[in-house]
Design a protein around this motif. Sequence first.
Motif, PDB file in Angstrom:
ATOM      1  N   ASP A   1       0.836  -1.207   0.000  1.00  0.00           N
ATOM      2  CA  ASP A   1       0.000   0.000   0.000  1.00  0.00           C
ATOM      3  C   ASP A   1       0.866   1.251   0.000  1.00  0.00           C
ATOM      4  OD1 ASP A   1      -2.214  -1.553   0.023  1.00  0.00           O
ATOM      5  OD2 ASP A   1      -2.698  -1.252   2.148  1.00  0.00           O
TER       6      ASP A   1
ATOM      7  N   LYS B   1      -0.617   4.899  -1.044  1.00  0.00           N
ATOM      8  CA  LYS B   1      -1.759   5.064  -0.131  1.00  0.00           C
ATOM      9  C   LYS B   1      -1.264   5.534   1.234  1.00  0.00           C
ATOM     10  CE  LYS B   1      -4.661   1.359  -1.940  1.00  0.00           C
ATOM     11  NZ  LYS B   1      -5.156   0.030  -1.641  1.00  0.00           N
ATOM     12  N   GLY B   2      -2.190   6.095   2.007  1.00  0.00           N
ATOM     13  CA  GLY B   2      -1.911   6.354   3.411  1.00  0.00           C
ATOM     14  C   GLY B   2      -1.130   7.609   3.707  1.00  0.00           C
ATOM     15  N   GLY B   3      -0.965   8.491   2.693  1.00  0.00           N
ATOM     16  CA  GLY B   3      -0.311   9.771   2.977  1.00  0.00           C
ATOM     17  C   GLY B   3      -1.219  10.613   3.840  1.00  0.00           C
ATOM     18  N   HIS B   4      -0.688  11.628   4.484  1.00  0.00           N
ATOM     19  CA  HIS B   4      -1.548  12.434   5.349  1.00  0.00           C
ATOM     20  C   HIS B   4      -2.136  13.604   4.581  1.00  0.00           C
ATOM     21  CE1 HIS B   4       2.500  14.056   5.531  1.00  0.00           C
ATOM     22  NE2 HIS B   4       1.964  15.231   5.808  1.00  0.00           N
TER      23      HIS B   4
ATOM     24  N   HIS C   1      -4.706  13.127   2.256  1.00  0.00           N
ATOM     25  CA  HIS C   1      -6.118  12.966   1.896  1.00  0.00           C
ATOM     26  C   HIS C   1      -7.023  13.404   3.045  1.00  0.00           C
ATOM     27  CE1 HIS C   1      -5.088   9.214   3.936  1.00  0.00           C
ATOM     28  NE2 HIS C   1      -6.372   9.096   4.199  1.00  0.00           N
TER      29      HIS C   1
ATOM     30  N   CYS D   1     -11.123   7.726   6.942  1.00  0.00           N
ATOM     31  CA  CYS D   1     -10.488   6.436   6.735  1.00  0.00           C
ATOM     32  C   CYS D   1     -11.521   5.334   6.947  1.00  0.00           C
ATOM     33  CB  CYS D   1      -9.348   6.258   7.730  1.00  0.00           C
ATOM     34  SG  CYS D   1      -8.388   4.795   7.396  1.00  0.00           S
ATOM     35  N   GLU D   2     -11.550   4.377   6.034  1.00  0.00           N
ATOM     36  CA  GLU D   2     -12.586   3.351   6.123  1.00  0.00           C
ATOM     37  C   GLU D   2     -12.400   2.413   7.304  1.00  0.00           C
ATOM     38  OE1 GLU D   2     -10.018   2.095   2.555  1.00  0.00           O
ATOM     39  OE2 GLU D   2     -10.271   3.839   3.802  1.00  0.00           O
ATOM     40  N   CYS D   3     -11.236   2.523   7.925  1.00  0.00           N
ATOM     41  CA  CYS D   3     -11.025   1.613   9.053  1.00  0.00           C
ATOM     42  C   CYS D   3     -11.720   2.100  10.311  1.00  0.00           C
ATOM     43  CB  CYS D   3      -9.543   1.405   9.331  1.00  0.00           C
ATOM     44  SG  CYS D   3      -8.684   2.873   9.847  1.00  0.00           S
TER      45      CYS D   3
ATOM     46  N   CYS E   1     -10.961   4.656  12.172  1.00  0.00           N
ATOM     47  CA  CYS E   1     -10.171   5.483  13.079  1.00  0.00           C
ATOM     48  C   CYS E   1     -10.492   6.940  12.787  1.00  0.00           C
ATOM     49  CB  CYS E   1      -8.680   5.197  12.939  1.00  0.00           C
ATOM     50  SG  CYS E   1      -8.151   4.893  11.257  1.00  0.00           S
ATOM     51  N   ASP E   2     -10.747   7.683  13.798  1.00  0.00           N
ATOM     52  CA  ASP E   2     -11.345   8.993  13.569  1.00  0.00           C
ATOM     53  C   ASP E   2     -10.357  10.150  13.644  1.00  0.00           C
ATOM     54  OD1 ASP E   2     -12.821   9.691  16.824  1.00  0.00           O
ATOM     55  OD2 ASP E   2     -10.834   9.022  16.221  1.00  0.00           O
ATOM     56  N   ASN E   3      -9.096   9.869  13.796  1.00  0.00           N
ATOM     57  CA  ASN E   3      -8.184  11.009  13.900  1.00  0.00           C
ATOM     58  C   ASN E   3      -7.366  11.210  12.635  1.00  0.00           C
ATOM     59  OD1 ASN E   3      -6.481   8.832  14.147  1.00  0.00           O
ATOM     60  ND2 ASN E   3      -5.018   9.988  15.398  1.00  0.00           N
ATOM     61  N   HIS E   4      -7.922  10.691  11.545  1.00  0.00           N
ATOM     62  CA  HIS E   4      -7.133  10.795  10.318  1.00  0.00           C
ATOM     63  C   HIS E   4      -7.402  12.107   9.601  1.00  0.00           C
ATOM     64  CE1 HIS E   4      -6.552   6.243  10.407  1.00  0.00           C
ATOM     65  NE2 HIS E   4      -5.606   6.883  11.039  1.00  0.00           N
ATOM     66  N   HIS E   5      -6.619  13.077   9.959  1.00  0.00           N
ATOM     67  CA  HIS E   5      -6.491  14.300   9.161  1.00  0.00           C
ATOM     68  C   HIS E   5      -7.787  15.030   8.960  1.00  0.00           C
ATOM     69  CE1 HIS E   5      -3.496  11.343   8.583  1.00  0.00           C
ATOM     70  NE2 HIS E   5      -4.272  10.679   7.780  1.00  0.00           N
TER      71      HIS E   5
ATOM     72  N   GLU F   1      -1.984   5.275  15.629  1.00  0.00           N
ATOM     73  CA  GLU F   1      -2.930   6.352  15.341  1.00  0.00           C
ATOM     74  C   GLU F   1      -2.557   7.653  16.030  1.00  0.00           C
ATOM     75  OE1 GLU F   1      -6.923   5.029  16.108  1.00  0.00           O
ATOM     76  OE2 GLU F   1      -6.657   3.372  14.691  1.00  0.00           O
TER      77      GLU F   1
ATOM     78  N   ASP G   1       0.851   8.597  12.672  1.00  0.00           N
ATOM     79  CA  ASP G   1      -0.084   8.391  11.576  1.00  0.00           C
ATOM     80  C   ASP G   1       0.344   9.100  10.289  1.00  0.00           C
ATOM     81  OD1 ASP G   1      -2.710   7.232  10.863  1.00  0.00           O
ATOM     82  OD2 ASP G   1      -3.161   9.330  10.413  1.00  0.00           O
TER      83      ASP G   1
ATOM     84  N   PRO H   1       3.200   7.083   6.177  1.00  0.00           N
ATOM     85  CA  PRO H   1       2.247   6.275   5.397  1.00  0.00           C
ATOM     86  C   PRO H   1       2.257   4.800   5.775  1.00  0.00           C
ATOM     87  CG  PRO H   1       3.453   7.769   3.965  1.00  0.00           C
ATOM     88  CD  PRO H   1       4.078   7.888   5.313  1.00  0.00           C
TER      89      PRO H   1
ATOM     90  N   HIS I   1       0.344   4.276   8.911  1.00  0.00           N
ATOM     91  CA  HIS I   1      -1.095   4.452   8.680  1.00  0.00           C
ATOM     92  C   HIS I   1      -1.668   3.208   8.007  1.00  0.00           C
ATOM     93  CE1 HIS I   1      -4.860   6.614   7.773  1.00  0.00           C
ATOM     94  NE2 HIS I   1      -4.872   5.786   6.732  1.00  0.00           N
ATOM     95  N   ASN I   2      -0.961   2.732   6.984  1.00  0.00           N
ATOM     96  CA  ASN I   2      -1.451   1.556   6.269  1.00  0.00           C
ATOM     97  C   ASN I   2      -1.472   0.318   7.163  1.00  0.00           C
ATOM     98  OD1 ASN I   2      -1.838   2.925   3.847  1.00  0.00           O
ATOM     99  ND2 ASN I   2       0.310   2.669   3.265  1.00  0.00           N
TER     100      ASN I   2
ATOM    101  N   HIS J   1      -4.337   0.594   9.530  1.00  0.00           N
ATOM    102  CA  HIS J   1      -5.579   0.383   8.783  1.00  0.00           C
ATOM    103  C   HIS J   1      -5.795  -1.108   8.490  1.00  0.00           C
ATOM    104  CE1 HIS J   1      -8.655   1.139   5.710  1.00  0.00           C
ATOM    105  NE2 HIS J   1      -8.036   0.178   5.030  1.00  0.00           N
TER     106      HIS J   1
ATOM    107  N   HIS K   1      -6.690  -3.021  11.596  1.00  0.00           N
ATOM    108  CA  HIS K   1      -8.100  -2.784  11.931  1.00  0.00           C
ATOM    109  C   HIS K   1      -9.003  -3.664  11.078  1.00  0.00           C
ATOM    110  CE1 HIS K   1      -8.638   0.194  14.971  1.00  0.00           C
ATOM    111  NE2 HIS K   1      -7.730   0.998  14.438  1.00  0.00           N
TER     112      HIS K   1
ATOM    113  N   LYS L   1     -14.174  13.693  21.625  1.00  0.00           N
ATOM    114  CA  LYS L   1     -14.325  14.987  20.924  1.00  0.00           C
ATOM    115  C   LYS L   1     -15.775  15.450  20.931  1.00  0.00           C
ATOM    116  CE  LYS L   1     -11.520  14.126  17.283  1.00  0.00           C
ATOM    117  NZ  LYS L   1     -11.025  14.229  15.909  1.00  0.00           N
TER     118      LYS L   1
END
Lengths: 64, 266, 412
Positions: free
Chosen positions: A42, A47-50, A52, A56-58, A60-64, C156, C161, C164, C167-168, C171, C174, C406
Amino acid sequence: MFPFIFEWIWDMSHIVFMGGLWYALNIIGIGMTYCIIKAVVDTYQGKGGHHHDEACECGCDNHH
Amino acid sequence: MKKEHEHKAKKYGMVIDLDKCTGCGACMVACMAENNVPFRADETDKLLSITWMRVYKLTNAMPFPKTEICYLPRPCMHCEGSHGHSPCVSVCPATATDYSEATGIVSQIYTRCFGCRYCMAACPYHARYFNWWDPVWPEGMEKYLSPNVSPRMRGIVEKCSFCFHRYQLAMEKAHYEGRHGLEEDEYQTSCTQACPAGAITFGDLNNPHHAVYKLKKSENAFRLLERLGTNPKVYYTSSRKWVRQAGDNYLRDEKDNVIDKSKFRN
Amino acid sequence: MDSALIPKGVRRCPLGHFVLFLAVVGAVLLWGVFAMVLCWIKGLNQTNMNDYYGFALWIWADLAVIALGGGAFFTGFLRYIIGKDELKNIINYAVLIGFICYSSALLILAIDIGQPLRGWFIFWHANVHSMLTEVAFCLSCYFAVLTIEYIPLILENRQADKVPFFHNLSHNMHEIMAVFAATGAFLSFFHQGSLGGVTGVLFGRPFGFREGVFIWPWTFFLFTWSAAACGPCFTILVTKITEAVTKKKLVKDNVIELLAKISGWMLLTYFVAKTIDTWYWASVTAPSMGFFLSDFYTGNPLYGWWILVTEIVVCGLVPALILITERGRKNKTSLVVAVVLASIGVSLNRWVMVLQVMAVPVMSFDNWAMYFPSWQEIATTILPVAYGIILIGISHRYLPIFPQEKELNPVD
């Protein structure tokens, strides 16, 4: 723990007990190997750059 | 007949005549010397002392002049349980203790034991001891240690082995001489030999030619805590009923064995 | 100063306060580490254990933390296998608490064994018939699972995060977490049970021995059951403590109430099962070995009838009744009382199944043996608590442990 250790006897209790153990160890090992290899692939696919913004479909809610 | 028994599995055990035991403690001393059992300068706390053979003092708790005392030597019982399923062997997580089908002896592998003490928790006889300290011998005493028994290090469990090294030496001699079996007197434990009253008899419980074979069948014979199913290989004999009753626990309504257990605690 | 590490949109105390908090708890931790080093260097003569108490405070601590950490597997089981989706809002914390409990148990075991350098013998020379072997294997494997469940949380972190690969990885982990959670639940059902089996199989100890099914004594099932019932209670308790310390609401009431309700029913059914087990043991098993129930609860200075009543009624039935009623769950005080009682109850059960087993005389001419731990034992038992508080503090500060934080605490 291994068949080459001299306490090992090919009886039902060893097969069941160690079968359960190696089954669990394999799931953990294969699962983690899959995650790591997929993460490497990936990452090479960009994928997975910060950068976007989409969620995130996983989950996790702190993604950017 | 004799030949038959040379090939049958042995089951070494003891019969201890409690009517003969005077509580002198010679068995304890002999055991410690024979097996390099460590001791400390201060041995007042018996819960920390290593006594492979320990002599308990029992009383019938009756007022004078009916007071009676009985001394009960307690080695490891080398329990057979059912089919070798002794309380301690089955629980050891590292296979550091084993039940020998060939001799009926419960062994302890000192270099294998990692000191979890589960076997101690399992043993109702308190026959297993932990090395809370490294052994320290008074100066010069190390020269008197038995070369046939390895001293144990701190952090592991040890217990009576029925002087197994003596069995090994006797078997070696027998093999050298082209014999398969042992005579009764060729293998005796140190406590048996040390007892001045001759209270301890040791031998193969399966062999009709050995004294223990007959003694264990005495109507006065009993074993400690038989009701638990530990199937021990140490038998006791006593002509006194209260002593025989003290060997196990009984409910108050078990008519023949009505005893008040608290009486026997000292 | 550390704001770049703190999740976005949440408020944290100043770094100075946090460092002071770490220093105070760290001092306690160091005290425990000192005692631990003493035990390793000088040996177990540093303890008040003896040949009657080969199992003592540490084994109790092991059993207790594993039961209390049972919230991780049972919440995971409910979330991933049964599909109780709301529990995703507390699963992170349950995993963290579980991780702390299990790592603590492993650490205590490493101190508790007489020859720590031979600890690997339990794997290498495994005796598959020993309950302790099963415990060691499942405990280690499940600790690996908990680590796998905790890693994505670490990844996370805001800064981690950004990488990359991390993060991957997070993910992907998960995505297949249900597989790990299922494995964890499988392992937990066994090792929680095996811990019950540790005492249950001791047929030389009438106080602990239980009959059972196949190779498993009844305590095997009771331990799993009680851990599943009381583990989530401990998760709720720690969540409430965290909320009190941080002065913030971190998890919505409906999530807590759902977990509390399930725990309540588990606890009630456990109470019934435990009562039947106790009755059968008292009237059939123990008498067959020559013991009356009163033999186990009289004639000594500590273990009286009170301990049986406290464990089963006060800390079993009472919290169960509170948690199964809606009013009981919704009332903050009664909820906290119930989860505290349940946590004490399961810990007391583990105490009884370790310490009282050692205390009861078995030979008719033997005596009750009492024991009080040495300061080294106490310090090494408090050590994991300090370590847990520190890990919770750091995790809460830098990781998105509470998904609802939050929303519940909007920053202006």
